[in-house]
Write an enzyme that holds these catalytic residues in place. Structure first.
Site, PDB file in Angstrom:
ATOM      1  N   TYR A 210      35.646   4.606 -21.461  1.00  0.00           N
ATOM      2  CA  TYR A 210      35.476   3.498 -20.522  1.00  0.00           C
ATOM      3  C   TYR A 210      36.235   2.282 -21.029  1.00  0.00           C
ATOM      4  CZ  TYR A 210      31.525   6.668 -19.977  1.00  0.00           C
ATOM      5  OH  TYR A 210      30.747   7.786 -19.853  1.00  0.00           O
TER       6      TYR A 210
ATOM      7  N   GLU B 280      28.669  15.609 -22.448  1.00  0.00           N
ATOM      8  CA  GLU B 280      29.108  14.579 -21.512  1.00  0.00           C
ATOM      9  C   GLU B 280      29.874  13.431 -22.161  1.00  0.00           C
ATOM     10  OE1 GLU B 280      25.803  12.116 -20.028  1.00  0.00           O
ATOM     11  OE2 GLU B 280      24.415  13.552 -20.914  1.00  0.00           O
TER      12      GLU B 280
ATOM     13  N   GLU C  99      30.625  15.829 -17.382  1.00  0.00           N
ATOM     14  CA  GLU C  99      29.347  16.312 -17.928  1.00  0.00           C
ATOM     15  C   GLU C  99      28.998  17.681 -17.364  1.00  0.00           C
ATOM     16  OE1 GLU C  99      25.918  13.875 -16.846  1.00  0.00           O
ATOM     17  OE2 GLU C  99      24.743  14.780 -18.460  1.00  0.00           O
TER      18      GLU C  99
ATOM     19  N   ASP D 197      22.292  18.134 -14.361  1.00  0.00           N
ATOM     20  CA  ASP D 197      22.792  16.798 -14.720  1.00  0.00           C
ATOM     21  C   ASP D 197      24.311  16.913 -14.872  1.00  0.00           C
ATOM     22  OD1 ASP D 197      23.262  14.282 -15.720  1.00  0.00           O
ATOM     23  OD2 ASP D 197      22.140  14.562 -17.584  1.00  0.00           O
TER      24      ASP D 197
ATOM     25  N   HIS E 124      22.115  15.623 -24.598  1.00  0.00           N
ATOM     26  CA  HIS E 124      20.658  15.559 -24.689  1.00  0.00           C
ATOM     27  C   HIS E 124      20.148  16.909 -24.216  1.00  0.00           C
ATOM     28  CE1 HIS E 124      20.670  14.913 -20.274  1.00  0.00           C
ATOM     29  NE2 HIS E 124      21.617  14.032 -20.487  1.00  0.00           N
TER      30      HIS E 124
ATOM     31  N   ASP F 225       0.814  -1.215   0.000  1.00  0.00           N
ATOM     32  CA  ASP F 225       0.000   0.000   0.000  1.00  0.00           C
ATOM     33  C   ASP F 225       0.850   1.268   0.000  1.00  0.00           C
ATOM     34  OD1 ASP F 225       1.010  -0.373   2.497  1.00  0.00           O
ATOM     35  OD2 ASP F 225      -0.855   0.053   3.572  1.00  0.00           O
TER      36      ASP F 225
ATOM     37  N   HIS G 205      16.216  14.134 -19.432  1.00  0.00           N
ATOM     38  CA  HIS G 205      16.324  13.988 -20.886  1.00  0.00           C
ATOM     39  C   HIS G 205      15.130  14.751 -21.426  1.00  0.00           C
ATOM     40  CE1 HIS G 205      18.774  10.043 -20.265  1.00  0.00           C
ATOM     41  NE2 HIS G 205      19.454  11.127 -19.968  1.00  0.00           N
TER      42      HIS G 205
ATOM     43  N   ARG H 111      33.975  10.086 -17.121  1.00  0.00           N
ATOM     44  CA  ARG H 111      33.011  10.923 -17.846  1.00  0.00           C
ATOM     45  C   ARG H 111      33.030  12.297 -17.197  1.00  0.00           C
ATOM     46  NH1 ARG H 111      28.989   7.904 -17.746  1.00  0.00           N
ATOM     47  NH2 ARG H 111      27.661   8.650 -16.057  1.00  0.00           N
TER      48      ARG H 111
ATOM     49  N   HIS I 157      24.935   2.817 -16.234  1.00  0.00           N
ATOM     50  CA  HIS I 157      23.821   3.170 -15.344  1.00  0.00           C
ATOM     51  C   HIS I 157      23.931   2.485 -13.988  1.00  0.00           C
ATOM     52  CE1 HIS I 157      20.995   4.767 -18.730  1.00  0.00           C
ATOM     53  NE2 HIS I 157      21.951   5.611 -18.413  1.00  0.00           N
TER      54      HIS I 157
ATOM     55  N   HIS J   9      28.160   5.991 -25.803  1.00  0.00           N
ATOM     56  CA  HIS J   9      26.913   6.741 -25.643  1.00  0.00           C
ATOM     57  C   HIS J   9      26.985   8.074 -26.385  1.00  0.00           C
ATOM     58  CE1 HIS J   9      28.782   9.328 -22.552  1.00  0.00           C
ATOM     59  NE2 HIS J   9      29.236   8.242 -21.969  1.00  0.00           N
TER      60      HIS J   9
ATOM     61  N   ASP K  78      27.711  10.820 -11.170  1.00  0.00           N
ATOM     62  CA  ASP K  78      26.762  11.459 -12.087  1.00  0.00           C
ATOM     63  C   ASP K  78      25.514  11.727 -11.269  1.00  0.00           C
ATOM     64  OD1 ASP K  78      24.942  12.195 -14.045  1.00  0.00           O
ATOM     65  OD2 ASP K  78      25.516  10.611 -15.452  1.00  0.00           O
TER      66      ASP K  78
HETATM   67  N1  GLY Z   1      22.362  11.260 -15.772  1.00  0.00           N
HETATM   68  C1  GLY Z   1      21.745  10.892 -16.963  1.00  0.00           C
HETATM   69  C2  GLY Z   1      22.504  11.339 -18.125  1.00  0.00           C
HETATM   70  O1  GLY Z   1      23.632  11.768 -17.978  1.00  0.00           O
HETATM   71  O2  GLY Z   1      22.021  11.372 -19.205  1.00  0.00           O
HETATM   72 MN    MN Z   2      24.338  12.607 -16.158  1.00  0.00          MN
HETATM   73 MN    MN Z   3      23.187  13.623 -19.104  1.00  0.00          MN
END
Ligand code: GLY
Ligand code: MN
Ligand code: MN
Length: 432
Positions: free
Chosen positions: A382, A378, A402, A265, A348, A35, A355, A400, A237, A344, A254
């Site tokens: 890797y 970003e 970003e 982000d 975005h 619940d 996103h 990374r 992720h 990747h 991140d």
């Molecule tokens: N944290 C999600 C991305 O970097 O797109």
């Molecule tokens: Mn990110």
């Molecule tokens: Mn991002």
């Protein structure tokens, strides 16, 4: 900076034209277990047009004497004792500028009449099947009722063509909210740098991030924070965040605060013990150079593929220097060999959704940047720990970087510029 919701609605009304009705329901709630529900995050479209944050609501807009109708949960003392205050049906008019407002229980019946004499229905099919069913039932009821010169909608139009195009360009109030979210994230990264040390667990850093967001009034994380030490950085992720950080690891974070319903982000990667190893530093410098070149490409008229291409070229050159790839740069890029270590995208859109909405392509062409649009930049690199084709000293390194970048008339402004990324600055901060 006060948000002018009425002006946003006026723009939507003008764009949908005199024969249309737009319906924006709130996003559905979701059971977490038994619940208990997942935290409710106000629907971005509904919030954008009204500022209304409660679940179980719907907005209609249509040109005429009373353009805005809000359907909301009615006041209910018994429920409010448990769940908190509700704006209620009268409050929807008094506080949110609705011309008409009703108990959301009446939505199905009233939609039928609201649709009469309209030719187009703007409604986003496919996000909430239960709501789709209700809307289609109302539409068919309206068509049955339409007679004696009345019409009912014959077209269902995806509202993103209007709504998300408006959301794509951020106004001053939105940019201020995004800067605020970025500034809160900056404070959280400062705390993360101060907390990280060999022997501590990733979740201790996550706790610092979440705690700092909340302490500065951020309502929540814009997405689940990634706190990935050592080889975990190669899992894009990774959100388990439960590893003990070791001397000699890098830590990739991140994470971004959401503030006033707007996201930040941010990714930074830094050494757990405060000093990069020579191998880590070479990979780090490669990613930083790629990111700087990609950011330099951000200006009005540029495109997402152009920014990505700048990152890919720079990273591919570095991959050759690092001994990860071999061959002429153009051929490597042509064959997309970089995807082995950079799999990747570079950017975005960023806004209320991490996103964010807005088309990336228009009529088969990449959309050109305009002042007011916000994107992330970003790039990463890797090298999986089990990649036996890579030089041994690079295996298990994931980096990374970003940032959030606003397009301005002059070029761009990095909203997250306060968060250190030069390796010397990071090492100095961590030495404290
Ligand atoms: N944290 C999600 C991305 O970097 O797109
Ligand atoms: Mn990110
Ligand atoms: Mn991002």
């Amino acid at each position: 900076m006060p948000v002018n919701f009425a002006e946003r609605r006026a723009r939507v009304l003008e764009r949908i034209g005199p024969h249309a009705i737009l319906l924006v329901p709130s996003s559905p709630t979701h059971v977490r277990n038994n619940d208990v529900e997942h935290e409710y995050r106000p629907d971005s479209d509904l919030y954008y047009l009204t500022g209304f944050r409660e679940p179980n609501a719907a907005l209609t807009l249509a040109q005429g004497d009373a353009p805005m109708t809000l359907f909301v949960r009615p006041r209910d003392l018994a429920r409010e004792i448990w769940d908190g205050a509700r704006v209620g049906v009268d409050g929807a008019r008094a506080q949110f500028g609705a011309h008409a407002s009703f108990d959301v229980q009446e939505l199905d019946a009233r939609l039928v009449d609201l649709m009469l004499d309209r030719r187009q229905l703007y409604y986003a099919l496919g996000h909430d099947r239960a709501m789709d069913e209700r809307v289609l039932s109302a539409l068919f009821a309206a068509r049955r009722k339409a007679r004696k010169g009345k019409v009912a909608p014959t077209e269902i139009i995806e509202p993103s063509v209007v709504l998300h195009e408006l959301r794509w360009r951020k106004d001053e109030a939105e940019i201020a909210a995004m800067q605020r979210a970025a500034d809160i994230s900056a404070k959280a990264f400062e705390r993360a740098l101060a907390t990280t040390r060999p022997g501590a667990y990733e979740y201790e850093v996550e706790a610092e991030l979440r705690g700092t967001f909340r302490r500065h009034g951020s309502e929540r994380c814009a997405y689940e924070p990634i706190v990935a030490s050592g080889p975990n950085a190669c899992t894009l992720h990774y959100v388990t965040n439960d590893r003990r950080m070791e001397d000699g690891d890098l830590l990739l974070i991140d994470a971004g605060a959401e503030s006033g319903s707007y996201a930040s982000d941010v990714t930074r990667t830094f050494p757990v013990n405060g000093r990069f190893t020579p191998a880590q530093r070479r990979v780090y410098d490669a990613v930083l150079r790629a990111q700087q070149r990609a950011i330099a490409a951000v200006e009005p008229g540029a495109t997402l593929p152009k920014v990505h291409a700048a990152a890919v070229r720079s990273l591919t050159e570095s991959m050759v220097e690092l001994g990860l790839l071999e061959g002429p740069i153009d051929a490597l890029i042509e064959r997309e060999e970089h995807k082995r270590y950079y799999m990747h995208g570079t950017s975005h859109w960023l806004g209320m959704d991490v996103h964010d909405v807005g088309r990336e392509w228009i009529d088969g062409e990449p959309r050109t940047f305009e002042p007011g649009c916000v994107l992330t930049v970003e790039p990463g690199l890797y090298v999986r720990p089990d990649d036996e084709t890579a030089p041994a000293e690079l295996r298990g390194i994931g980096v990374r970087i970003e940032d959030d970048v606003l397009v301005t008339a002059e070029g761009h402004r990095v909203l997250t510029a306060a968060i250190p990324k030069e390796p010397e600055v990071i090492e100095r901060r961590m030495a404290r």
